[in-house]
Scaffold this active site. Structure first.
Site, PDB file in Angstrom:
ATOM      1  N   HIS A  71       0.838  -1.201   0.000  1.00 42.50           N
ATOM      2  CA  HIS A  71       0.000   0.000   0.000  1.00 42.50           C
ATOM      3  C   HIS A  71       0.871   1.248   0.000  1.00 42.50           C
ATOM      4  O   HIS A  71       0.566   2.236  -0.675  1.00 42.50           O
ATOM      5  CB  HIS A  71      -0.938  -0.026   1.212  1.00 42.50           C
ATOM      6  CG  HIS A  71      -1.927   1.079   1.226  1.00 42.50           C
ATOM      7  ND1 HIS A  71      -2.464   1.581   2.374  1.00 42.50           N
ATOM      8  CD2 HIS A  71      -2.484   1.806   0.233  1.00 42.50           C
ATOM      9  CE1 HIS A  71      -3.295   2.554   2.091  1.00 42.50           C
ATOM     10  NE2 HIS A  71      -3.325   2.711   0.792  1.00 42.50           N
ATOM     11  N   GLU A  74       2.071   1.700  -3.403  1.00 45.93           N
ATOM     12  CA  GLU A  74       0.954   2.165  -4.233  1.00 45.93           C
ATOM     13  C   GLU A  74       0.912   3.688  -4.244  1.00 45.93           C
ATOM     14  O   GLU A  74       0.787   4.318  -5.298  1.00 45.93           O
ATOM     15  CB  GLU A  74      -0.366   1.599  -3.701  1.00 45.93           C
ATOM     16  CG  GLU A  74      -1.598   2.156  -4.378  1.00 45.93           C
ATOM     17  CD  GLU A  74      -2.860   1.897  -3.590  1.00 45.93           C
ATOM     18  OE1 GLU A  74      -3.677   2.836  -3.477  1.00 45.93           O
ATOM     19  OE2 GLU A  74      -3.028   0.765  -3.075  1.00 45.93           O
ATOM     20  N   HIS A  75       1.036   4.290  -3.083  1.00 51.14           N
ATOM     21  CA  HIS A  75       1.035   5.753  -2.975  1.00 51.14           C
ATOM     22  C   HIS A  75       2.282   6.349  -3.624  1.00 51.14           C
ATOM     23  O   HIS A  75       2.207   7.342  -4.357  1.00 51.14           O
ATOM     24  CB  HIS A  75       0.985   6.176  -1.510  1.00 51.14           C
ATOM     25  CG  HIS A  75      -0.360   6.039  -0.895  1.00 51.14           C
ATOM     26  ND1 HIS A  75      -0.995   7.082  -0.276  1.00 51.14           N
ATOM     27  CD2 HIS A  75      -1.210   4.982  -0.798  1.00 51.14           C
ATOM     28  CE1 HIS A  75      -2.172   6.683   0.187  1.00 51.14           C
ATOM     29  NE2 HIS A  75      -2.314   5.406  -0.113  1.00 51.14           N
ATOM     30  N   GLU A 146      -4.103   7.849   7.374  1.00 50.92           N
ATOM     31  CA  GLU A 146      -5.092   6.996   6.720  1.00 50.92           C
ATOM     32  C   GLU A 146      -5.493   5.838   7.637  1.00 50.92           C
ATOM     33  O   GLU A 146      -6.675   5.521   7.780  1.00 50.92           O
ATOM     34  CB  GLU A 146      -4.498   6.456   5.417  1.00 50.92           C
ATOM     35  CG  GLU A 146      -5.497   6.244   4.323  1.00 50.92           C
ATOM     36  CD  GLU A 146      -4.818   5.832   3.033  1.00 50.92           C
ATOM     37  OE1 GLU A 146      -4.592   4.612   2.854  1.00 50.92           O
ATOM     38  OE2 GLU A 146      -4.530   6.712   2.205  1.00 50.92           O
TER      39      GLU A 146
END
Length: 155
Positions: A71, A74-75, A146
């Protein structure tokens, strides 16, 4: 340039044919024509997801990374030194996004024009990541926020 041969697989239930080819570099390319659609979707999927934390490096040594590395990446892949990739896709009339599931991460765009340049941008984004200590630390803070947001949601 090597010519690519696509295998065809027809799905009678939906009356569609999927075309797939595996390139010399191992990349599988899939095409699913949708004659009644005006929009094109480009997707690059890597088989690294939320459950993956151990990887074998090019020196054949196994390396372990913290949970959430897929993740995090991904960013990070949407960052380049000289441009904001979300803006760059938008300037080419495309919308870009990504998602990580337990076993894969997908990077995608949708567009009605400038398809070739958007495909090139998507492939470049995934193939040539940009990292600095400053941007990595900034992203750690974003991911932490997040996670905190998700933990505050009762559902």
């Amino acid at each position: 340039m090597t010519r690519v041969t696509f295998q065809e697989k027809y799905y009678p239930a939906v009356k569609e044919t999927l075309y797939q080819a595996k390139l010399e570099n191992g990349l599988t390319v899939s095409l699913l024509p949708k004659n009644d659609f005006n929009e094109v979707y480009g997707v690059v999927t890597v088989y690294v997801g939320s459950v993956d934390t151990e990887f074998t490096a090019s020196d054949s040594k196994k390396k372990t990374y913290p949970k959430g590395i897929a993740h995090f990446l991904e960013h990070k892949l949407f960052e380049k030194e000289e441009e904001d990739l979300f803006t760059a896709f938008a300037e080419e009339n495309a919308q870009a996004n990504a998602f990580t599931s337990f076993d894969r991460t997908s990077y995608l765009f949708s567009a009605t024009s400038n398809i070739e340049s958007n495909i090139k941008r998507l492939l470049d984004m995934v193939e040539t990541p940009y990292f600095t200590e400053e941007t990595v630390n900034k992203e750690k803070g974003i991911i932490a926020e997040e996670i905190k947001m998700y933990q505050e949601q009762p559902g």
